[in-house]
Design a protein around this motif. Sequence first.
Motif, PDB file in Angstrom:
ATOM      1  N   LEU A  54       0.819  -1.212   0.000  1.00 44.42           N
ATOM      2  CA  LEU A  54       0.000   0.000   0.000  1.00 44.42           C
ATOM      3  C   LEU A  54       0.854   1.263   0.000  1.00 44.42           C
ATOM      4  CD1 LEU A  54      -2.691  -1.087   2.608  1.00 44.42           C
ATOM      5  CD2 LEU A  54      -2.737  -1.345   0.131  1.00 44.42           C
ATOM      6  N   GLY A  55       2.153   1.132   0.109  1.00 43.38           N
ATOM      7  CA  GLY A  55       3.015   2.300   0.074  1.00 43.38           C
ATOM      8  C   GLY A  55       4.223   2.134   0.967  1.00 43.38           C
ATOM      9  N   THR A  56       5.242   2.918   0.689  1.00 41.77           N
ATOM     10  CA  THR A  56       6.468   2.944   1.477  1.00 41.77           C
ATOM     11  C   THR A  56       6.741   4.391   1.877  1.00 41.77           C
ATOM     12  OG1 THR A  56       7.349   1.046   0.264  1.00 41.77           O
ATOM     13  CG2 THR A  56       8.913   2.379   1.501  1.00 41.77           C
ATOM     14  N   TYR A  57       7.019   4.593   3.166  1.00 39.69           N
ATOM     15  CA  TYR A  57       7.192   5.943   3.685  1.00 39.69           C
ATOM     16  C   TYR A  57       8.535   6.044   4.390  1.00 39.69           C
ATOM     17  CZ  TYR A  57       2.220   6.431   2.724  1.00 39.69           C
ATOM     18  OH  TYR A  57       1.002   6.477   2.103  1.00 39.69           O
ATOM     19  N   LYS A  58       9.274   7.109   4.050  1.00 38.46           N
ATOM     20  CA  LYS A  58      10.599   7.306   4.640  1.00 38.46           C
ATOM     21  C   LYS A  58      10.495   8.005   5.985  1.00 38.46           C
ATOM     22  CE  LYS A  58      15.143   7.084   4.034  1.00 38.46           C
ATOM     23  NZ  LYS A  58      15.871   5.839   3.795  1.00 38.46           N
ATOM     24  N   ASN A  59       9.594   8.968   6.094  1.00 41.39           N
ATOM     25  CA  ASN A  59       9.493   9.736   7.332  1.00 41.39           C
ATOM     26  C   ASN A  59       8.131   9.526   7.970  1.00 41.39           C
ATOM     27  OD1 ASN A  59      12.121  10.965   7.145  1.00 41.39           O
ATOM     28  ND2 ASN A  59      11.337  12.175   5.466  1.00 41.39           N
ATOM     29  N   THR A  60       7.255  10.532   7.911  1.00 42.11           N
ATOM     30  CA  THR A  60       5.962  10.446   8.577  1.00 42.11           C
ATOM     31  C   THR A  60       4.850  10.209   7.576  1.00 42.11           C
ATOM     32  OG1 THR A  60       5.587  12.829   8.388  1.00 42.11           O
ATOM     33  CG2 THR A  60       6.766  12.046  10.343  1.00 42.11           C
ATOM     34  N   ILE A  61       3.673   9.801   8.105  1.00 39.58           N
ATOM     35  CA  ILE A  61       2.467   9.726   7.302  1.00 39.58           C
ATOM     36  C   ILE A  61       1.413  10.598   7.975  1.00 39.58           C
ATOM     37  CG2 ILE A  61       3.004   7.384   6.523  1.00 39.58           C
ATOM     38  CD1 ILE A  61       0.899   6.339   8.420  1.00 39.58           C
ATOM     39  N   SER A  62       0.455  11.054   7.193  1.00 36.79           N
ATOM     40  CA  SER A  62      -0.575  11.923   7.748  1.00 36.79           C
ATOM     41  C   SER A  62      -1.523  11.126   8.641  1.00 36.79           C
ATOM     42  CB  SER A  62      -1.363  12.585   6.608  1.00 36.79           C
ATOM     43  OG  SER A  62      -2.081  11.607   5.890  1.00 36.79           O
ATOM     44  N   ASN A  63      -2.221  11.836   9.530  1.00 30.96           N
ATOM     45  CA  ASN A  63      -3.195  11.177  10.395  1.00 30.96           C
ATOM     46  C   ASN A  63      -4.303  10.535   9.572  1.00 30.96           C
ATOM     47  OD1 ASN A  63      -2.234  11.583  13.091  1.00 30.96           O
ATOM     48  ND2 ASN A  63      -2.666  13.763  12.855  1.00 30.96           N
ATOM     49  N   SER A 102      -7.929   1.010   9.146  1.00 26.98           N
ATOM     50  CA  SER A 102      -9.218   0.438   8.765  1.00 26.98           C
ATOM     51  C   SER A 102      -9.061  -0.852   7.963  1.00 26.98           C
ATOM     52  CB  SER A 102     -10.020   1.456   7.938  1.00 26.98           C
ATOM     53  OG  SER A 102     -10.262   2.630   8.685  1.00 26.98           O
ATOM     54  N   VAL A 103      -7.836  -1.156   7.522  1.00 23.80           N
ATOM     55  CA  VAL A 103      -7.566  -2.392   6.773  1.00 23.80           C
ATOM     56  C   VAL A 103      -7.299  -3.502   7.779  1.00 23.80           C
ATOM     57  CG1 VAL A 103      -6.059  -3.494   5.090  1.00 23.80           C
ATOM     58  CG2 VAL A 103      -6.642  -1.071   4.849  1.00 23.80           C
ATOM     59  N   PRO A 104      -8.110  -4.544   7.819  1.00 23.38           N
ATOM     60  CA  PRO A 104      -7.968  -5.573   8.873  1.00 23.38           C
ATOM     61  C   PRO A 104      -6.615  -6.266   8.883  1.00 23.38           C
ATOM     62  CG  PRO A 104     -10.077  -5.777   7.723  1.00 23.38           C
ATOM     63  CD  PRO A 104      -9.267  -4.800   6.941  1.00 23.38           C
ATOM     64  N   ASP A 105      -6.062  -6.525   7.695  1.00 32.34           N
ATOM     65  CA  ASP A 105      -4.834  -7.327   7.640  1.00 32.34           C
ATOM     66  C   ASP A 105      -3.611  -6.483   7.293  1.00 32.34           C
ATOM     67  OD1 ASP A 105      -5.772  -6.757   5.148  1.00 32.34           O
ATOM     68  OD2 ASP A 105      -5.600  -8.782   4.343  1.00 32.34           O
ATOM     69  N   ILE A 106      -3.599  -5.220   7.737  1.00 25.50           N
ATOM     70  CA  ILE A 106      -2.451  -4.346   7.500  1.00 25.50           C
ATOM     71  C   ILE A 106      -1.244  -4.844   8.290  1.00 25.50           C
ATOM     72  CG2 ILE A 106      -3.009  -2.773   9.391  1.00 25.50           C
ATOM     73  CD1 ILE A 106      -1.735  -1.605   6.006  1.00 25.50           C
ATOM     74  N   ALA A 107      -0.056  -4.655   7.735  1.00 26.36           N
ATOM     75  CA  ALA A 107       1.185  -5.041   8.415  1.00 26.36           C
ATOM     76  C   ALA A 107       2.262  -4.035   8.043  1.00 26.36           C
ATOM     77  CB  ALA A 107       1.615  -6.453   8.025  1.00 26.36           C
ATOM     78  N   THR A 108       3.231  -3.848   8.941  1.00 22.30           N
ATOM     79  CA  THR A 108       4.344  -2.940   8.685  1.00 22.30           C
ATOM     80  C   THR A 108       5.635  -3.737   8.564  1.00 22.30           C
ATOM     81  OG1 THR A 108       4.708  -2.575  11.045  1.00 22.30           O
ATOM     82  CG2 THR A 108       3.239  -1.033   9.906  1.00 22.30           C
ATOM     83  N   HIS A 109       6.555  -3.196   7.751  1.00 24.42           N
ATOM     84  CA  HIS A 109       7.836  -3.863   7.524  1.00 24.42           C
ATOM     85  C   HIS A 109       8.936  -2.804   7.587  1.00 24.42           C
ATOM     86  CE1 HIS A 109       5.610  -7.395   5.922  1.00 24.42           C
ATOM     87  NE2 HIS A 109       4.810  -6.463   5.444  1.00 24.42           N
ATOM     88  N   SER A 110       9.949  -3.036   8.421  1.00 30.33           N
ATOM     89  CA  SER A 110      11.122  -2.161   8.465  1.00 30.33           C
ATOM     90  C   SER A 110      12.066  -2.589   7.347  1.00 30.33           C
ATOM     91  CB  SER A 110      11.815  -2.264   9.823  1.00 30.33           C
ATOM     92  OG  SER A 110      10.962  -1.816  10.855  1.00 30.33           O
ATOM     93  N   SER A 147      15.830   1.982   5.781  1.00 30.97           N
ATOM     94  CA  SER A 147      15.294   2.714   6.942  1.00 30.97           C
ATOM     95  C   SER A 147      13.889   3.255   6.704  1.00 30.97           C
ATOM     96  CB  SER A 147      16.230   3.875   7.345  1.00 30.97           C
ATOM     97  OG  SER A 147      17.494   3.382   7.696  1.00 30.97           O
ATOM     98  N   SER A 148      13.265   2.903   5.602  1.00 32.25           N
ATOM     99  CA  SER A 148      11.879   3.299   5.390  1.00 32.25           C
ATOM    100  C   SER A 148      10.953   2.211   5.932  1.00 32.25           C
ATOM    101  CB  SER A 148      11.614   3.526   3.898  1.00 32.25           C
ATOM    102  OG  SER A 148      11.838   2.336   3.170  1.00 32.25           O
ATOM    103  N   THR A 149       9.650   2.505   5.959  1.00 32.38           N
ATOM    104  CA  THR A 149       8.653   1.568   6.465  1.00 32.38           C
ATOM    105  C   THR A 149       7.673   1.236   5.347  1.00 32.38           C
ATOM    106  OG1 THR A 149       8.822   2.501   8.688  1.00 32.38           O
ATOM    107  CG2 THR A 149       6.875   1.169   8.202  1.00 32.38           C
ATOM    108  N   PRO A 193      14.877 -12.375   1.063  1.00 26.51           N
ATOM    109  CA  PRO A 193      15.636 -12.749   2.270  1.00 26.51           C
ATOM    110  C   PRO A 193      16.362 -11.574   2.914  1.00 26.51           C
ATOM    111  CG  PRO A 193      15.964 -14.371   0.525  1.00 26.51           C
ATOM    112  CD  PRO A 193      15.192 -13.243  -0.084  1.00 26.51           C
ATOM    113  N   ASP A 194      16.726 -10.546   2.134  1.00 26.18           N
ATOM    114  CA  ASP A 194      17.417  -9.397   2.710  1.00 26.18           C
ATOM    115  C   ASP A 194      16.468  -8.363   3.278  1.00 26.18           C
ATOM    116  OD1 ASP A 194      16.311  -8.357   0.438  1.00 26.18           O
ATOM    117  OD2 ASP A 194      18.191  -7.725  -0.488  1.00 26.18           O
ATOM    118  N   GLY A 195      15.150  -8.659   3.317  1.00 23.76           N
ATOM    119  CA  GLY A 195      14.187  -7.754   3.929  1.00 23.76           C
ATOM    120  C   GLY A 195      13.509  -6.804   2.971  1.00 23.76           C
ATOM    121  N   ARG A 196      13.931  -6.754   1.699  1.00 18.81           N
ATOM    122  CA  ARG A 196      13.292  -5.854   0.739  1.00 18.81           C
ATOM    123  C   ARG A 196      11.954  -6.426   0.275  1.00 18.81           C
ATOM    124  NH1 ARG A 196      15.907  -5.648  -4.052  1.00 18.81           N
ATOM    125  NH2 ARG A 196      16.934  -7.617  -3.602  1.00 18.81           N
ATOM    126  N   LEU A 197      11.044  -5.534  -0.127  1.00 16.85           N
ATOM    127  CA  LEU A 197       9.773  -5.936  -0.724  1.00 16.85           C
ATOM    128  C   LEU A 197       9.937  -5.909  -2.231  1.00 16.85           C
ATOM    129  CD1 LEU A 197       7.190  -4.034   1.520  1.00 16.85           C
ATOM    130  CD2 LEU A 197       7.856  -6.433   1.648  1.00 16.85           C
TER     131      LEU A 197
END
Length: 761
Positions: free
Chosen positions: A419-428, A436-444, A448-450, A485-489
């Motif tokens: 759904l997107g990659t963010y380096k710094n902040t995201i808006s509220n 609101s997405v039930p199966d949302i997940a975050t990846h470091s 250094s982005s998320t 394996p190196d953590g990249r998407l």
Amino acid sequence: MVFACEFIRFVNMLSICRLLLILLLLPAGLFAQGTAVTPSVVTENSTDDSEPFVFKPTIGLGTGMFSFYGDLYRKNLASFQTARIGYDLSIHQTLTPYLNIGFYTMFGKLGANERLIYRNVNFESQIRVGGIHFEYNFGNFYHQPRNIMPWITVGFESFEFLSKTDLFDANGNRYHYWSDGSIRNIAENDPFAWQASFLQRDYTYETDVRNQNPDDFGEYPERSWAVPVGAGFSMKLTDRWDANLGTTFHFSFTDYVDGVTAESSGDRQGNARNDHFVFTSLTLRYNLNGKQEEEIDSLPLNDSLYLAFNDEDYDGDGVFDLDDSCALTPKGVAVDMHGCPLDNDVDLTSDYRDLEPESPAGMITDENGISLTDSIILRRWLLYNDSTGEYHAVNEKVKTGQNLAGSGGADRKVYMVSLGTYKNTISNDQMLKFLSVPDIATHSLPDSSTGYTAGKFYDLVEAEKRRKALEAQGFTAPKLVYKAPDGRLIEVTGLTSTAGNSGNSGNAGNNGNSGNSGNSGNSGNSGNNGNSGNSGNSGNSGNAGNSGNSGNSGNSNNNPNNNVDPMPNDTGIVFRVQVGAFSKPISKQAFSDVPNLLVFKTDDGLYKYVSGSYTSFQQAADAKAQLLVKGYSGAFIVAYKQGKRVPLEKAGAIYMKQEPQTVDTAQSAVNKSMVEFQVQLGVFKNEPPSDVKAKLDKVAGLKKTVTPAGLTRYTVGSTSDFKAISATRDKMKAEGFPDCFIIAFFKGEQISVNEAIELSK
């Protein structure tokens, strides 16, 4: 402005090369004029073996890697893995069959990152080179031309450099290298070292080495001369194209490239040798006047040659080439009188590759000679004209060693929707939409982005359904990805459509089966197992007993075994449990006991930590109760729907305690007793020195523990009150431990002091 200056330097360099070329060719021009003014007398028996000089330039363009050899590193040579990319442009002229002269320019970067116990120095330098060299290829030792020729080269050149070093991060914090291998914003021996925060190098070289002037060298020149000496080999590709692979060592006349010399002070002191560099490159050269193919005079044809041609049979099928209409027939294939393979059923497919040798007369066949019925032709037309995916199953093109979608095994790929990659902040607003997405997940991610993803699927068909659903909900350009394996998407590319619905042809007989009441789940239709859409079964809509088939619940694509998580319902309410909102980031490892943890950095400067995804308030309440037992006494439930926060009373929740109504302020759900501060008096590999041990034995409440690295740590004090532990630290300094400092733990795991202070607010 910078680009204009660089362009002017490049033009000036080319002007110098052009002048040198004119000076080189001037004697040849004078010689040619002299021969024209004074013609020689040529007798009938005299010969002139001298050949006039002809300007035949060869232009080269190459790329390679610059390696540095100077004052840094123990062996003074930077590892090849740390080399920087460079480019070269050259023009060469052949003087003799074995000697060339060339003019060239190179540009790129030099750099090194030294990390030693006693010294930490780094630099990166923009480098530009222009020069002349001679290239000897040993051609006088070979009597015949060769496709691969070795060569050696030597020359003279001028180069300039602009060296910078990385001393500060993006926020202006200076790097201080500690003996434990970490980088912090305060020196290790500073009285306030206990307040130090961990830093990560950004590898942005922002400080000019000469302007920094750490050794009082003043305004030394950032240009010098060098002598290049190299070797390699040249491979002939065509008459005009050559490929050169070689390595050149550039012996420079300066020791200021890395900013470290033998006259540098203290730990910065280097060796007395100059700084050199190595360029390993691959260059393609194009000869503007390459040798043309020599025309071969046609031989006069006589009767014997005509007879020889008449008896030729290249493919050995018994028909001479002059009469053979199919001159390249495979060996052993039966042919007709014209030398063409037999086709007994006259379907335009030769018998030797006809998979149906006796096709009915007049029947249309495919490329393999197989008859095409009306139903097969219709099927192929639907596959060709389909733009909906209804008649196709989507598979991914994968490289050798990767599993196809749907294959088994522990290394089976899990596909997600990015759904997107963010380096710094995201808006509220964006955070609410994500929550609101039930199966949302975050990846470091490694940079250094998320990254934010939805769903986990083994089946690409189901993953594509999820992607289209999210796109329909307003998410911009969602993509299918999997985690490397190196953590990249990694984005899934090269999707192709293949026919996977042929098993459904057996359902045609269901049309009009009004008594098919037992088929509500369609579980008996084994041919449906691969059909994501089951469109071939649309005729069942009129079956009174088959109404359950509209949901296609019996198809194997809906089997949970094909997905890591079932397909969620994005239109319902999602309940989550918030465990904290902090003004500074907390390591995710500190919340390892929080299930499905999500971390968002919003534009109000807060880091929000949210747990779980629950479809009912009761599930969320149970999860909150488990977190309360773990010590998260301030955790509370929040509800979201379609990108907005929903009050719990409107979400149908029945609860005894009023939940907090704001999530936009810094607040910690952690029980303060879970945070522990201690004063570290020392860490030793073996027994402490006798004088230190004598002082340690006098400390009341001394605690001795073993660190994960196998060292023995001596601490005193244990409290969750930072002011109290600060007083203990000051007391220990007064009692003879001037280097003692505060350390912190959360749930028994060591964390930074700043994180502990944030958690205990």
